[in-house]
Design a protein around this motif. Structure first.
Motif, PDB file in Angstrom:
ATOM      1  N   SER A   1      -4.842   3.826  -6.080  1.00 46.65           N
ATOM      2  CA  SER A   1      -3.523   4.318  -5.648  1.00 46.65           C
ATOM      3  C   SER A   1      -2.580   3.165  -5.304  1.00 46.65           C
ATOM      4  O   SER A   1      -1.432   3.122  -5.759  1.00 46.65           O
ATOM      5  CB  SER A   1      -3.674   5.206  -4.413  1.00 46.65           C
ATOM      6  N   LEU A   2      -3.111   2.233  -4.504  1.00 42.08           N
ATOM      7  CA  LEU A   2      -2.292   1.105  -4.059  1.00 42.08           C
ATOM      8  C   LEU A   2      -1.778   0.305  -5.252  1.00 42.08           C
ATOM      9  O   LEU A   2      -0.587  -0.027  -5.342  1.00 42.08           O
ATOM     10  CB  LEU A   2      -3.173   0.220  -3.165  1.00 42.08           C
ATOM     11  N   GLU A   3      -2.673   0.029  -6.189  1.00 45.03           N
ATOM     12  CA  GLU A   3      -2.294  -0.768  -7.364  1.00 45.03           C
ATOM     13  C   GLU A   3      -1.292  -0.028  -8.251  1.00 45.03           C
ATOM     14  O   GLU A   3      -0.371  -0.628  -8.805  1.00 45.03           O
ATOM     15  CB  GLU A   3      -3.552  -1.138  -8.174  1.00 45.03           C
ATOM     16  N   ASN A   4      -1.479   1.301  -8.373  1.00 43.66           N
ATOM     17  CA  ASN A   4      -0.517   2.088  -9.144  1.00 43.66           C
ATOM     18  C   ASN A   4       0.872   2.038  -8.504  1.00 43.66           C
ATOM     19  O   ASN A   4       1.875   1.879  -9.198  1.00 43.66           O
ATOM     20  CB  ASN A   4      -0.981   3.544  -9.256  1.00 43.66           C
ATOM     21  N   VAL A   5       0.894   2.175  -7.184  1.00 42.27           N
ATOM     22  CA  VAL A   5       2.181   2.232  -6.484  1.00 42.27           C
ATOM     23  C   VAL A   5       2.921   0.896  -6.554  1.00 42.27           C
ATOM     24  O   VAL A   5       4.153   0.855  -6.674  1.00 42.27           O
ATOM     25  CB  VAL A   5       1.985   2.690  -5.020  1.00 42.27           C
ATOM     26  N   GLU A   6       2.178  -0.210  -6.525  1.00 44.01           N
ATOM     27  CA  GLU A   6       2.868  -1.504  -6.495  1.00 44.01           C
ATOM     28  C   GLU A   6       3.373  -1.965  -7.858  1.00 44.01           C
ATOM     29  O   GLU A   6       4.180  -2.904  -7.958  1.00 44.01           O
ATOM     30  CB  GLU A   6       1.967  -2.579  -5.890  1.00 44.01           C
ATOM     31  N   LEU A   7       2.958  -1.259  -8.923  1.00 43.41           N
ATOM     32  CA  LEU A   7       3.286  -1.675 -10.286  1.00 43.41           C
ATOM     33  C   LEU A   7       4.778  -1.941 -10.558  1.00 43.41           C
ATOM     34  O   LEU A   7       5.124  -2.957 -11.148  1.00 43.41           O
ATOM     35  CB  LEU A   7       2.747  -0.614 -11.259  1.00 43.41           C
TER      36      LEU A   7
ATOM     37  N   ASP B   1      -8.703   9.605 -10.989  1.00 42.03           N
ATOM     38  CA  ASP B   1      -9.736  10.604 -11.282  1.00 42.03           C
ATOM     39  C   ASP B   1     -10.424  11.119 -10.017  1.00 42.03           C
ATOM     40  O   ASP B   1     -11.087  12.160 -10.043  1.00 42.03           O
ATOM     41  CB  ASP B   1     -10.814  10.024 -12.203  1.00 42.03           C
ATOM     42  N   GLU B   2     -10.306  10.359  -8.938  1.00 45.37           N
ATOM     43  CA  GLU B   2     -10.957  10.761  -7.684  1.00 45.37           C
ATOM     44  C   GLU B   2      -9.983  11.501  -6.756  1.00 45.37           C
ATOM     45  O   GLU B   2     -10.287  11.731  -5.591  1.00 45.37           O
ATOM     46  CB  GLU B   2     -11.489   9.514  -6.965  1.00 45.37           C
ATOM     47  N   LEU B   3      -8.804  11.852  -7.287  1.00 45.70           N
ATOM     48  CA  LEU B   3      -7.787  12.528  -6.468  1.00 45.70           C
ATOM     49  C   LEU B   3      -7.498  13.921  -7.011  1.00 45.70           C
ATOM     50  O   LEU B   3      -7.654  14.174  -8.206  1.00 45.70           O
ATOM     51  CB  LEU B   3      -6.484  11.724  -6.490  1.00 45.70           C
ATOM     52  N   SER B   4      -7.040  14.809  -6.126  1.00 42.29           N
ATOM     53  CA  SER B   4      -6.599  16.136  -6.578  1.00 42.29           C
ATOM     54  C   SER B   4      -5.255  15.984  -7.299  1.00 42.29           C
ATOM     55  O   SER B   4      -4.598  14.940  -7.207  1.00 42.29           O
ATOM     56  CB  SER B   4      -6.426  17.057  -5.373  1.00 42.29           C
ATOM     57  N   GLY B   5      -4.841  17.059  -7.990  1.00 42.58           N
ATOM     58  CA  GLY B   5      -3.559  17.026  -8.700  1.00 42.58           C
ATOM     59  C   GLY B   5      -2.388  16.717  -7.772  1.00 42.58           C
ATOM     60  O   GLY B   5      -1.525  15.905  -8.085  1.00 42.58           O
ATOM     61  N   GLY B   6      -2.400  17.371  -6.605  1.00 46.81           N
ATOM     62  CA  GLY B   6      -1.318  17.148  -5.640  1.00 46.81           C
ATOM     63  C   GLY B   6      -1.314  15.718  -5.112  1.00 46.81           C
ATOM     64  O   GLY B   6      -0.256  15.120  -4.925  1.00 46.81           O
ATOM     65  N   GLU B   7      -2.513  15.186  -4.896  1.00 48.78           N
ATOM     66  CA  GLU B   7      -2.601  13.794  -4.424  1.00 48.78           C
ATOM     67  C   GLU B   7      -2.126  12.825  -5.503  1.00 48.78           C
ATOM     68  O   GLU B   7      -1.409  11.858  -5.212  1.00 48.78           O
ATOM     69  CB  GLU B   7      -4.042  13.473  -4.016  1.00 48.78           C
ATOM     70  N   GLN B   8      -2.510  13.103  -6.743  1.00 48.95           N
ATOM     71  CA  GLN B   8      -2.046  12.239  -7.845  1.00 48.95           C
ATOM     72  C   GLN B   8      -0.523  12.256  -7.920  1.00 48.95           C
ATOM     73  O   GLN B   8       0.105  11.223  -8.137  1.00 48.95           O
ATOM     74  CB  GLN B   8      -2.617  12.725  -9.180  1.00 48.95           C
ATOM     75  N   GLN B   9       0.058  13.454  -7.712  1.00 45.39           N
ATOM     76  CA  GLN B   9       1.508  13.513  -7.806  1.00 45.39           C
ATOM     77  C   GLN B   9       2.151  12.811  -6.614  1.00 45.39           C
ATOM     78  O   GLN B   9       3.225  12.237  -6.744  1.00 45.39           O
ATOM     79  CB  GLN B   9       1.979  14.975  -7.945  1.00 45.39           C
ATOM     80  N   ARG B  10       1.475  12.805  -5.463  1.00 40.88           N
ATOM     81  CA  ARG B  10       2.014  12.053  -4.320  1.00 40.88           C
ATOM     82  C   ARG B  10       1.980  10.550  -4.599  1.00 40.88           C
ATOM     83  O   ARG B  10       2.896   9.819  -4.215  1.00 40.88           O
ATOM     84  CB  ARG B  10       1.243  12.387  -3.046  1.00 40.88           C
ATOM     85  N   VAL B  11       0.919  10.103  -5.297  1.00 38.00           N
ATOM     86  CA  VAL B  11       0.869   8.683  -5.696  1.00 38.00           C
ATOM     87  C   VAL B  11       2.038   8.392  -6.645  1.00 38.00           C
ATOM     88  O   VAL B  11       2.734   7.374  -6.515  1.00 38.00           O
ATOM     89  CB  VAL B  11      -0.472   8.334  -6.392  1.00 38.00           C
ATOM     90  N   ALA B  12       2.279   9.329  -7.580  1.00 38.62           N
ATOM     91  CA  ALA B  12       3.377   9.131  -8.540  1.00 38.62           C
ATOM     92  C   ALA B  12       4.736   9.105  -7.827  1.00 38.62           C
ATOM     93  O   ALA B  12       5.622   8.330  -8.190  1.00 38.62           O
ATOM     94  CB  ALA B  12       3.347  10.220  -9.607  1.00 38.62           C
ATOM     95  N   ILE B  13       4.882   9.943  -6.787  1.00 42.52           N
ATOM     96  CA  ILE B  13       6.130   9.928  -6.012  1.00 42.52           C
ATOM     97  C   ILE B  13       6.261   8.593  -5.269  1.00 42.52           C
ATOM     98  O   ILE B  13       7.326   7.971  -5.262  1.00 42.52           O
ATOM     99  CB  ILE B  13       6.189  11.127  -5.033  1.00 42.52           C
TER     100      ILE B  13
END
Ligand SMILES: Nc1ncnc2c1ncn2[C@@H]1O[C@H](COP(=O)(O)OP(=O)(O)OP(=O)(O)O)[C@@H](O)[C@H]1O
Ligand SMILES: [Mg+2]
Length: 232
Positions: free
Chosen positions: A107-113, A147-159
């Motif tokens: 998550s952290l690495e995705n967000v900092e991209l 892959d270890e996150l729920s759909g809602g959590e993945q979308q929160r990472v995307a937000i």
């Protein structure tokens, strides 16, 4: 040039023509709109009405066939591809339906991209990303991969990823399209909170009437044109 910074996004008579195998199709047929700074707007309309096409134009991901897009008063039809990419990276965040997260990154690495092209050093990238993850309530999942996150959590990472550059504008193409209605409402609470706290402009394409009901203004498209608008 006179800059009007109360206007976040302005579209003037946008036309988008797609040509596929000799067939010409007008996906946008003269769309004009003004979105003020700090507005939370939804775009609705039937499938094929031009919502994603419009979002791609105002997100500077694609150029219109004619007409123009102004971002914070700047006429983007007059600037070259490199400056367009810089403007997009600095001022606009994107959230898509399919999350578009990188699966081998946590998550952290995705967000900092999005901070990488800005030349910000690793340590500052990490701490900024961690702050934003906390804002969307996901600190505890910083080291989990999508892959270890729920759909809602993945979308929160995307937000969080869309917000990490502190953009003036966030564009979402069905950002709640892949989550259940309860999760959609939780995501909208985050959106509303960010909109209030930072005055971020949001433009969200959605099919979900509950999501649309939360927005300040609804723009309804039909056959590549603005059919009508509704305000709260
Ligand atoms: N790259 C393309 N080439 C040719 N036609 C396209 C292209 N992209 C979109 N279109 C057409 O333009 C029209 C508008 O497409 P768009 O994706 O903007 O619709 P939409 O309102 O987002 O629909 P949905 O709700 O299904 O996502 C559609 O008829 C589509 O087939
Ligand atoms: Mg679409």
């Amino acid at each position: 040039m006179k800059i009007d910074d109360t206007v976040s996004i302005e579209a003037r008579d946008l036309v988008k023509v797609y040509r596929t195998g000799g067939v010409r199709f007008e996906a946008l047929r003269g769309v004009s709109l003004r979105i003020e700074r700090g507005e939370l707007v939804s775009i609705l309309g039937p499938s094929g009405s031009g919502k994603s096409t419009l979002l791609n134009m105002i997100g500077l991901l694609d150029r219109p066939s004619s007409g123009k897009v102004l971002i914070e008063g700047r006429d983007t039809s007059r600037i070259d591809e490199d400056s367009l990419a810089t403007l997009r990276n600095r001022r606009i965040g994107f959230v898509f339906q399919a999350f578009n997260l990188i699966h081998r990154l946590n998550s952290l690495e995705n967000v900092e991209l999005p901070l990488v092209p800005q030349g910000i050093d690793t340590e500052r990238r990490r701490s900024t990303a961690a702050q934003i993850l906390e804002m969307v309530g996901l600190s505890s999942k910083a080291f989990n991969k999508p892959d270890e996150l729920s759909g809602g959590e993945q979308q929160r990472v995307a937000i969080a990823r869309a917000l990490v550059t502190n953009p003036a504008i966030v564009l979402g193409d069905e950002p709640t399209g892949n989550v259940d209605s309860k999760t959609a409402m939780q995501l909208m609470e985050i959106v509303r909170d960010i909109n209030k706290r930072f005055g971020t402009t949001f433009v969200l394409v959605t099919h979900n009437p509950d999501v649309a009901a939360i927005t300040h203004r609804r723009i309804i498209l039909r056959d590549g044109q603005v059919e009508r608008e509704e305000r709260n």
